[in-house]
Scaffold this motif. Structure first.
Motif, PDB file in Angstrom:
ATOM      1  N   HIS A 254      45.041  71.076  26.205  1.00 29.41           N
ATOM      2  CA  HIS A 254      44.345  71.594  26.993  1.00 29.41           C
ATOM      3  C   HIS A 254      42.744  71.330  26.483  1.00 29.41           C
ATOM      4  N   LEU A 255      41.909  71.312  27.611  1.00 27.19           N
ATOM      5  CA  LEU A 255      40.734  71.140  27.498  1.00 27.19           C
ATOM      6  C   LEU A 255      39.575  72.434  27.362  1.00 27.19           C
ATOM      7  N   ARG A 256      39.047  72.677  26.533  1.00 24.92           N
ATOM      8  CA  ARG A 256      38.159  74.103  26.687  1.00 24.92           C
ATOM      9  C   ARG A 256      36.740  73.427  27.359  1.00 24.92           C
ATOM     10  N   LEU A 257      36.428  74.102  28.510  1.00 27.49           N
ATOM     11  CA  LEU A 257      35.033  73.594  29.098  1.00 27.49           C
ATOM     12  C   LEU A 257      34.089  74.734  29.306  1.00 27.49           C
ATOM     13  N   LYS A 258      32.999  74.385  29.331  1.00 29.43           N
ATOM     14  CA  LYS A 258      32.145  75.342  29.499  1.00 29.43           C
ATOM     15  C   LYS A 258      31.979  75.759  30.967  1.00 29.43           C
ATOM     16  N   ASN A 259      32.004  76.944  31.197  1.00 29.40           N
ATOM     17  CA  ASN A 259      32.028  77.674  32.402  1.00 29.40           C
ATOM     18  C   ASN A 259      31.128  78.125  33.122  1.00 29.40           C
ATOM     19  N   ASP A 269      30.800  81.345  30.394  1.00 29.78           N
ATOM     20  CA  ASP A 269      31.403  81.631  28.949  1.00 29.78           C
ATOM     21  C   ASP A 269      31.966  79.973  28.713  1.00 29.78           C
ATOM     22  N   ASN A 270      32.801  80.147  27.627  1.00 27.75           N
ATOM     23  CA  ASN A 270      33.684  79.087  27.119  1.00 27.75           C
ATOM     24  C   ASN A 270      35.016  78.965  27.390  1.00 27.75           C
ATOM     25  N   ASN A 271      35.294  79.890  28.208  1.00 26.13           N
ATOM     26  CA  ASN A 271      36.916  80.306  28.323  1.00 26.13           C
ATOM     27  C   ASN A 271      37.431  79.383  29.633  1.00 26.13           C
ATOM     28  N   SER A 272      37.052  78.304  29.906  1.00 26.63           N
ATOM     29  CA  SER A 272      37.824  77.644  30.915  1.00 26.63           C
ATOM     30  C   SER A 272      38.665  76.764  30.168  1.00 26.63           C
ATOM     31  N   TRP A 273      40.268  76.763  30.489  1.00 26.56           N
ATOM     32  CA  TRP A 273      41.407  76.276  29.770  1.00 26.56           C
ATOM     33  C   TRP A 273      42.109  75.715  30.629  1.00 26.56           C
ATOM     34  N   ASP A 294      49.934  75.282  23.526  1.00 30.08           N
ATOM     35  CA  ASP A 294      48.986  76.127  22.761  1.00 30.08           C
ATOM     36  C   ASP A 294      47.981  75.445  22.147  1.00 30.08           C
ATOM     37  N   GLU A 295      47.703  74.102  22.159  1.00 35.15           N
ATOM     38  CA  GLU A 295      46.831  73.356  21.655  1.00 35.15           C
ATOM     39  C   GLU A 295      45.592  73.126  22.632  1.00 35.15           C
ATOM     40  N   ILE A 296      44.406  73.345  22.111  1.00 34.62           N
ATOM     41  CA  ILE A 296      43.213  72.963  23.072  1.00 34.62           C
ATOM     42  C   ILE A 296      42.037  72.425  22.263  1.00 34.62           C
ATOM     43  N   LEU A 297      41.481  71.551  22.899  1.00 34.18           N
ATOM     44  CA  LEU A 297      40.342  70.561  22.126  1.00 34.18           C
ATOM     45  C   LEU A 297      39.006  71.409  22.822  1.00 34.18           C
ATOM     46  N   ALA A 298      38.093  71.770  21.718  1.00 34.08           N
ATOM     47  CA  ALA A 298      36.871  72.600  22.013  1.00 34.08           C
ATOM     48  C   ALA A 298      35.705  71.592  22.747  1.00 34.08           C
ATOM     49  N   ASP A 299      34.826  72.118  23.373  1.00 38.30           N
ATOM     50  CA  ASP A 299      33.720  71.608  24.073  1.00 38.30           C
ATOM     51  C   ASP A 299      34.300  70.222  24.672  1.00 38.30           C
TER      52      ASP A 299
END
Length: 403
Positions: A254-259, A269-273, A294-299
Motif C-alpha cells: 500500500h502507498l501512504r499518500l498526503k491527503n 493528514d497523511n492517512n490516505s492508504w 499490512d505493509e505500506i510505504l510512507a510518503d
C-alpha cells in the motif's frame, strides 16, 4: 428538570384522588368535581379542576423540549453517531510502516539498499489502471506525473455512475487532450446496469471487475507492476521508479499518500492508504480498492479529493459516488453553499471526522487550516500553473459554468 419533577408529583397526587389545588381532603370548593364518585361523567368543572392542578410552565417546557430533541436528532444524528464511534468501533490493525528514502542525487542502487531491497538488472514494466468518471484535470496531472515510468495506461469508463445515474462517455470527447499517452493507452467502455436504489458499492465492484479483463487485453503479464488507485490518488514518479528497479519488494504494497481536500491549499493528514501497487500474478491478482496487505510505504504521493475546476463537477460527484447517502439535505447541493465550503475548508456533507478515538475526532473538528506551501507537489501542477491555478494556494474560487 424541576418542572418535570413537579408534573410527575401532580400526576401521582391526581392518581390518588386529588392535588394541592384540588384535594378531596381540604378543598370543598371542588367538591363534586374532584369527589370519589368516579362513575359520574366528566363535566367542565371537573376538567377545569384538573387543568388547575397542572403547572402550565412545565407543560410548555415539555411541548418545546420534545420537538426540539427530535429536530436535533434528525439534523445532527449522523454527527452524533460519528462522535460516539469510539464507543463501539475499535481502530483497524495498524500498518507495518516502511520508511521511504529518496533524494534526486542518490543512486538507485543506494536507494534500493536503504529500503532493504536488491537492485534489478532491468526495470519491471508498469501498468497504471483507473476507473474514470469526470476527473479530466486530475487525470492529466496524474498521467503527466507517471508518464516517464509507465509502460501502459489503462482506463475504463462507464456510462453509469456508481449510483446508477446516466453519464456520457466523457473521455472519448476529450481524448485529444491526452495525445501524449496515445501510443501507450488502452481505453475501454463498459455499459452501466442502471439499477437505481441498489447499494452503490455493487456497481463499483462490477466496474472494477471489468477492469481486470481490460488489463489482460492491455497485455499485462506475471511480474509486471500494477498500480491500483483512484484517479485522484496519485503516486509520485520517484516512488514508481524505485519500485520498478528494486528487487524483492513486497508482492502487495500500500502507498501512504498526503491527503488534500479541494486543492493543495488544504492539507488534511497523511492517512490516505487505499492506493496500492502489486506484482501481478495471473489468476490471483484482482483489481481492488480496499486493504489487501499490512505493509505500506510512507510518503508515496498525493490524494487530492474533490479537486475540481467547476462547481457543477462537485455537485455531480456528490450525487454520483458511493457515499451518496451523505447528501442528507437538498441544500447541500447549493452552488453558493459549496463555494463557501471550499474557501473555508469545511466539510461538504457537514460531517465530523471519521476517526476511532475521541482525541483524533476533536483534534480534526472544524475547518482545515490553510496551507501556503506548494513544495513537493506533482511537477505538472507547477509547470502548467496557469491551467491549474484553482488547485494552488490562495485560489479557492471555482467556475460556475462548464465550457
Amino acid at each position: 428538570m424541576s418542572g418535570v419533577s413537579r408534573i410527575w408529583e401532580k400526576v401521582n397526587m391526581m392518581a390518588e384522588g386529588g392535588s394541592r389545588n384540588c384535594s378531596k381532603k381540604s378543598d370543598d370548593a371542588c367538591g363534586d368535581a374532584c369527589g370519589e364518585d368516579s362513575g359520574r361523567p366528566l363535566n367542565m368543572a371537573r376538567l377545569r379542576c384538573i387543568l388547575r392542578g397542572l403547572d402550565f410552565k412545565a407543560l410548555l417546557f415539555l411541548f418545546l423540549l420534545i420537538p426540539t430533541c427530535v429536530l436535533v436528532i434528525y439534523v445532527h444524528g449522523q454527527k452524533i453517531t460519528y462522535f460516539l464511534r469510539p464507543l463501539w468501533e475499535s481502530p483497524p490493525k495498524p500498518f507495518d510502516e516502511r520508511p521511504h528514502y529518496y533524494h534526486e542525487n542518490v543512486s538507485m542502487e543506494n536507494l534500493c539498499k536503504l529500503h532493504g531491497w536488491g537492485m534489478r538488472e532491468y526495470p519491471r514494466r508498469v501498468y497504471d489502471a483507473v476507473l474514470f468518471s469526470i476527473e479530466v484535470d486530475i487525470l492529466k496531472m496524474r498521467w503527466k506525473e507517471l508518464y516517464p515510468y509507465v509502460t501502459e495506461f489503462v482506463l475504463l469508463e462507464s456510462n453509469s455512475t456508481f449510483t446508477g445515474l446516466p453519464k456520457p462517455y466523457l473521455f472519448s470527447t476529450v481524448r485529444d487532450q491526452f495525445k501524449f499517452v496515445e501510443p501507450r493507452l488502452t481505453y475501454g467502455q463498459v455499459p452501466g446496469r442502471f439499477k437505481r436504489g441498489e447499494n452503490p458499492f455493487v456497481e463499483e465492484a462490477y466496474q472494477r471487475y471489468a477492469l481486470d479483463y481490460l488489463l489482460k487485453q492491455a497485455g499485462i503479464q506475471d511480474g509486471d507492476l500494477l498500480i491500483m488507485s483512484d484517479v485522484d490518488e496519485i503516486p509520485s514518479r520517484h516512488t514508481i521508479n524505485l519500485l520498478r528497479w528494486c528487487d524483492d519488494i513486497p508482492p502487495i504494497l500500500h502507498l501512504r499518500l498526503k491527503n488534500y481536500l479541494y486543492s493543495f491549499e488544504f492539507f488534511l493528514d497523511n492517512n490516505s492508504w487505499r492506493a496500492s501497487i502489486l506484482v501481478y500474478q495471473s489468476g490471483k491478482t484482482r483489481y481492488a480498492h480496499y486493504r489487501q496487505s499490512d505493509e505500506i510505504l510512507a510518503d508515496a504521493g498525493w490524494h487530492c479529493s474533490f479537486c475540481f475546476r467547476r462547481i457543477s463537477e462537485f455537485i455531480f460527484k456528490m450525487k454520483a459516488y458511493s457515499h451518496v447517502d451523505r447528501v442528507r439535505f437538498s441544500h447541500f447541493l447549493s452552488p453558493k453553499r459549496i463555494q463557501k465550503v471550499i474557501c473555508k475548508g469545511a466539510d461538504l456533507f457537514d460531517m465530523l471526522p471519521e476517526e476511532y478515538t475521541f482525541k483524533e475526532i476533536i483534534g480534526k473538528m472544524g475547518p482545515i487550516p490553510h496551507s501556503y506551501s506548494a513544495v513537493h507537489l506533482p511537477a505538472y501542477l507547477l509547470e502548467a500553473a496557469d491551467q491549474y491555478k484553482f488547485l494552488l494556494p490562495g485560489n479557492c474560487i471555482r467556475e460556475r459554468e462548464s465550457g
